[in-house]
Design an enzyme around this catalytic site. Structure first.
Site, PDB file in Angstrom:
ATOM      1  N   ASN A 163      28.304   9.278  24.508  1.00 60.37           N
ATOM      2  CA  ASN A 163      29.390  10.194  24.847  1.00 60.37           C
ATOM      3  C   ASN A 163      30.410   9.410  25.664  1.00 60.37           C
ATOM      4  O   ASN A 163      30.182   9.116  26.825  1.00 60.37           O
ATOM      5  CB  ASN A 163      28.817  11.372  25.657  1.00 60.37           C
ATOM      6  N   LYS A 194      33.271  10.302  26.672  1.00 56.34           N
ATOM      7  CA  LYS A 194      34.052  11.130  27.618  1.00 56.34           C
ATOM      8  C   LYS A 194      35.544  10.758  27.525  1.00 56.34           C
ATOM      9  O   LYS A 194      36.004  10.396  26.447  1.00 56.34           O
ATOM     10  CB  LYS A 194      33.473  10.981  29.026  1.00 56.34           C
ATOM     11  N   HIS A 245      28.416  20.543  27.351  1.00 49.72           N
ATOM     12  CA  HIS A 245      28.239  19.473  28.343  1.00 49.72           C
ATOM     13  C   HIS A 245      28.526  20.017  29.745  1.00 49.72           C
ATOM     14  O   HIS A 245      29.421  20.842  29.925  1.00 49.72           O
ATOM     15  CB  HIS A 245      29.160  18.292  28.029  1.00 49.72           C
ATOM     16  N   GLU A 303      30.068  18.817  32.146  1.00 51.48           N
ATOM     17  CA  GLU A 303      31.453  18.644  32.613  1.00 51.48           C
ATOM     18  C   GLU A 303      32.355  19.737  32.050  1.00 51.48           C
ATOM     19  O   GLU A 303      33.296  20.176  32.703  1.00 51.48           O
ATOM     20  CB  GLU A 303      31.953  17.232  32.248  1.00 51.48           C
ATOM     21  N   GLU A 315      20.236  17.513  30.018  1.00 53.94           N
ATOM     22  CA  GLU A 315      20.940  16.623  30.937  1.00 53.94           C
ATOM     23  C   GLU A 315      20.948  17.258  32.331  1.00 53.94           C
ATOM     24  O   GLU A 315      21.832  18.078  32.636  1.00 53.94           O
ATOM     25  CB  GLU A 315      22.383  16.404  30.472  1.00 53.94           C
ATOM     26  N   GLY A 374      25.875  10.399  35.672  1.00 56.27           N
ATOM     27  CA  GLY A 374      26.841   9.519  36.317  1.00 56.27           C
ATOM     28  C   GLY A 374      26.491   9.171  37.760  1.00 56.27           C
ATOM     29  O   GLY A 374      27.307   8.622  38.492  1.00 56.27           O
ATOM     30  N   SER A 412      22.167   8.996  33.321  1.00 55.06           N
ATOM     31  CA  SER A 412      21.921   7.641  33.847  1.00 55.06           C
ATOM     32  C   SER A 412      20.873   6.861  33.067  1.00 55.06           C
ATOM     33  O   SER A 412      20.075   6.134  33.653  1.00 55.06           O
ATOM     34  CB  SER A 412      21.557   7.711  35.338  1.00 55.06           C
TER      35      SER A 412
HETATM   36  P1  13P Z   1      25.666   8.959  32.247  1.00 53.85           P
HETATM   37  O1  13P Z   1      24.817   8.239  31.259  1.00 53.85           O
HETATM   38  O2  13P Z   1      26.908   8.197  32.643  1.00 53.85           O
HETATM   39  O3  13P Z   1      24.874   9.435  33.435  1.00 53.85           O
HETATM   40  O4  13P Z   1      26.224  10.277  31.520  1.00 53.85           O
HETATM   41  C1  13P Z   1      25.337  11.090  30.844  1.00 53.85           C
HETATM   42  C2  13P Z   1      26.112  12.081  30.083  1.00 53.85           C
HETATM   43  O5  13P Z   1      26.804  12.902  30.640  1.00 53.85           O
HETATM   44  C3  13P Z   1      26.062  12.013  28.614  1.00 53.85           C
HETATM   45  O6  13P Z   1      26.631  13.144  28.039  1.00 53.85           O
END
Ligand code: 13P
Length: 251
Positions: A9, A11, A96, A98, A168, A174, A214
């Site tokens: 992803n 982003k 997601h 976010e 997740e 992150g 992560s």
């Molecule tokens: P990270 O791998 O940067 O923690 O992000 C995970 C994520 O949000 C994948 O959709």
């Protein structure tokens, strides 16, 4: 047979040139090895139309990070399922954290998006997971159960063939803090159990459940080795070809 999947992803990262470069590097680094999983990337909307033909004939699949729930209409700035399909996209990430946090996407809205995506033949990678406070309070199973029930548990059994789940935990996204392989397995097995109870053993066993949060080259193998973890949804590490390739190799 359920399939493993490693999806990146991206982003809101990478302009058109950077997207083409990263895809080029990924294709080169994947040459000559056959991964034990599907491989997918999700660039931002404006780069999908170039990314899809750029990956044609390779094992790299391209997904969208979001879509609107309406088929079309007066929704300035939004992207419809038909627009995605028209540039060769067959998979969309929905739910997601976010999107839930910054854009206030709730269960009702996500249910509408999933309905539209499935009705149009798309595959959905449905994301969910608890906040840190919810885990600390011991509510993570309840939270995950309601996120799944509210959005997905009115689907017909057959529609689950178009669903990939991505657990997740928000506290691991992150942050550099990963769920331990045991925590991931515990939750994934709980999720598979819910689907088994509501639907059937067949639906549950064939369901791909990804872990996200992560995942890095140094922890991927251990996480992916767990029985109910069928791959990962990768954020930061998917932006570096060497790391993403190492994670794919770990699957
Ligand atoms: P990270 O791998 O940067 O923690 O992000 C995970 C994520 O949000 C994948 O959709």
């Amino acid at each position: 047979m359920r399939q493993n999947l490693v999806a990146g992803n991206w982003k809101m990262n990478n302009n058109a040139e950077q997207t083409a470069d990263l895809i080029g590097d990924l294709k080169s680094s994947m040459e000559g090895f056959e991964p034990n999983c599907r491989v997918m990337i999700a660039p931002t909307f404006v780069n999908l139309a170039a990314a899809a033909p750029n990956t044609e004939g390779t094992i790299v699949e391209v997904a969208a990070q979001n879509m609107h729930q309406a088929e079309k209409g007066a929704y300035t700035g939004e992207i419809s399922v038909d627009m995605l399909k028209s540039v060769g996209i067959q998979t969309v990430i929905l739910g997601h954290s976010e999107r839930r946090t910054y854009f206030k996407e709730d269960d009702a809205l996500l249910k509408a998006k999933v309905t539209t995506a499935l009705a149009n033949g798309m595959e959905v990678i449905f994301c969910f997971g608890e906040l840190l406070a919810e885990r600390k309070a011991g509510n993570h199973f309840t939270v995950v159960e309601s996120q799944l029930k509210n959005v997905l548990f009115d689907l017909f059994s057959d529609q689950w063939k178009q669903i990939v789940l991505a657990y997740e935990p928000v506290w691991a996204i992150g942050t550099g803090e990963t769920a331990s392989p045991e925590q991931a397995q515990e939750m994934h097995s709980f999720i598979r159990g819910l689907v088994n109870t509501k639907y059937s053993e067949t639906v549950a066993n064939e369901l791909t459940i990804l872990y996200g949060g992560s995942v890095k080259p140094d922890n991927a193998k251990e996480i992916f080795s767990k029985e109910d973890v069928d791959g990962g949804l990768i954020g930061g590490a998917s932006l570096k070809v060497a790391d993403f390739t190492a994670i794919i190799q770990a699957c």
